[in-house]
Design an enzyme around this catalytic site. Structure first.
Site, mmCIF file in Angstrom:
data_model
loop_
_atom_site.group_PDB
_atom_site.id
_atom_site.type_symbol
_atom_site.label_atom_id
_atom_site.label_comp_id
_atom_site.label_asym_id
_atom_site.label_seq_id
_atom_site.Cartn_x
_atom_site.Cartn_y
_atom_site.Cartn_z
ATOM 1 N N GLY A 248 0.841 -1.194 0.000
ATOM 2 C CA GLY A 248 0.000 0.000 0.000
ATOM 3 C C GLY A 248 0.877 1.245 0.000
ATOM 4 O O GLY A 248 2.104 1.165 -0.095
ATOM 5 N N ASP B 184 -8.203 -1.131 1.216
ATOM 6 C CA ASP B 184 -8.711 0.237 1.393
ATOM 7 C C ASP B 184 -8.843 0.994 0.064
ATOM 8 O O ASP B 184 -9.563 1.988 -0.016
ATOM 9 C CB ASP B 184 -7.783 1.041 2.319
ATOM 10 C CG ASP B 184 -7.779 0.515 3.742
ATOM 11 O OD1 ASP B 184 -8.527 -0.445 4.016
ATOM 12 O OD2 ASP B 184 -7.024 1.044 4.576
HETATM 13 O O1 F6P Z 1 -4.783 -1.015 5.457
HETATM 14 C C1 F6P Z 1 -5.463 -2.206 5.412
HETATM 15 C C2 F6P Z 1 -6.177 -2.470 6.712
HETATM 16 O O2 F6P Z 1 -6.884 -3.681 6.576
HETATM 17 C C3 F6P Z 1 -7.098 -1.349 7.149
HETATM 18 O O3 F6P Z 1 -8.334 -1.375 6.490
HETATM 19 C C4 F6P Z 1 -7.187 -1.594 8.627
HETATM 20 O O4 F6P Z 1 -7.445 -0.411 9.340
HETATM 21 C C5 F6P Z 1 -5.812 -2.103 8.969
HETATM 22 O O5 F6P Z 1 -5.258 -2.614 7.781
HETATM 23 C C6 F6P Z 1 -5.802 -3.177 10.033
HETATM 24 O O6 F6P Z 1 -4.485 -3.487 10.343
HETATM 25 P P1 F6P Z 1 -4.076 -4.691 11.296
HETATM 26 O O7 F6P Z 1 -4.133 -5.951 10.469
HETATM 27 O O8 F6P Z 1 -2.702 -4.366 11.735
HETATM 28 O O9 F6P Z 1 -5.071 -4.753 12.415
#
Ligand code: F6P
Length: 362
Positions: free
Chosen positions: A115, A141
């Protein structure tokens, strides 16, 4: 001499990463006779000695791999090379160790699938080396700049839409307001798309300033018109927009502690409307799935183009999808410019035209 390219997946996983790795390795092999090395767990693999990496054998990358969620190379959204968290709680610049790791692999080019944040870090990490770097955008996202689509978004929207399809009958059976919280750290792309596709009554986004009173009023109007249930979609980051749940909650609301915006909203709607409300936080279910056909196609097209760019001697670029075709753009025009929803864009206008409440008016 046979060239060797590396590939790594970085940041939160999503559907379509394995299809991307496969496309890169097959294009490198069939198109140019190159070897591909997969680096384990993003940049973390470069800290191991020997480096945690494996040659990718094209004969073992069959179509079944393109159907699998996750990334068989592993990924990380921790461990910034320039501020790496050490066991004693300090942060250390470990970029030179990663440069050593890269030298150990004798690569002629590197493809990073990530990303916005990961592509920025990889670009800065590679800058002092002479290794050609090409970025491939992925994130559920869908907020990477200069591409209409990032790998993983289509699958996440399909899952969130299916969740609404499943919440509707249970909500209708019990005369409830069903709140679905979907991911989107800074942007509402998943929420608006799933909300339209899944027939939501209300969609709350970080890009549109909403008020709880408007949502309450919309629910009241629906009930007045004879509807006994409602579907509300809220992006996880929509709480930044207005009456944020991270503000101190009063009275009985204290019981919610650090609940996310979905729980907060269901609780508030219940007290304000008198109707029963339930919240579902979809969470990582949106990430770990078999990729949709659209994500597999995108992965294939972007993976192939990334290798072709290296073959053409290009570097410091990101591949993307724009106006029905594959493009590539300088990475400097992408990083640090997260692509949020355009409040005047087609999806928001479509939602309004369908009568979906976005919370800025009832
Ligand atoms: O950026 C992708 C994402 O899935 C977001 O939509 C979400 O806020 C975040 O990553 C969650 O991250 P983690 O897997 O560290 O909880």
């Amino acid at each position: 001499m046979t060239k060797i390219i590396g590939i790594l997946t970085s940041g939160g996983d999503c559907a379509g990463l394995n299809a991307t790795i496969r496309a890169v390795a097959l294009r490198a092999h069939h198109g140019y006779g190159w070897r591909t090395i997969g680096i384990s767990h993003g940049t973390l693999g470069l800290l191991h000695r020997p480096v945690a990496a494996e040659p990718l054998d094209p004969a073992r990358l069959d179509a079944a791999l393109a159907r699998q969620g996750g990334t068989f190379l592993g990924s990380t959204n921790r461990g910034d090379p320039f501020a790496y968290p050490m066991p004693d709680g300090t942060l250390k610049d470990r970029s030179s160790e990663m440069h050593e790791g890269l030298r150990e692999l004798h690569l002629d080019g590197l493809i990073g699938v990530g990303g916005d944040g990961s592509l920025d870090i990889l670009r800065r990490l590679l800058a002092p080396t002479r290794l050609a770097f090409i970025g491939v955008p992925k994130t559920i996202d869908n907020d990477v700049g200069r591409t209409e689509r990032a790998i993983g978004y289509s699958t996440a929207v399909a899952i969130a839409t299916e969740a609404l399809d499943r919440l509707q009958p249970t909500g209708a059976s019990h005369d409830r307001i069903m709140v679905l919280e979907v991911m989107g750290r800074d942007a509402g792309h998943i929420a608006i798309a799933a909300g339209i596709a899944g027939g939501a009554d209300v969609v709350l986004l970080p890009e549109v300033r909403w008020r709880l009173a408007n949502v309450v009023e919309r629910i009241a109007r629906l009930r007045h018109a004879g509807r006994t249930s409602a579907l509300v979609v809220v992006a996880e980051s929509a709480g930044q927009s207005d009456e944020a749940p991270d503000k101190p909650l009063d009275g009985a609301d204290d019981a919610l502690g650090d609940a996310g915006v979905g729980q907060w909203l269901a609780h508030r709607l219940m007290s304000a409307t008198g109707a029963e409300a339930r919240a579902t936080v979809l969470g990582h279910v949106q990430r770990g799935a078999m990729p949709t056909a659209e994500d597999r196609l995108l992965a294939a097209a972007l993976g192939v183009r990334a290798v072709d760019l290296l073959a053409a001697g290009k570097a410091d670029r990101m591949v993307g999808w724009w106006n029905r075709t594959v493009i590539d753009v300088p990475l400097e025009k992408v990083v640090g410019r997260s692509r949020t929803l355009d409040p005047d864009g087609a999806l928001i206008r479509t939602a309004r035209a369908l009568g979906i409440c976005l919370g800025d008016s009832p």
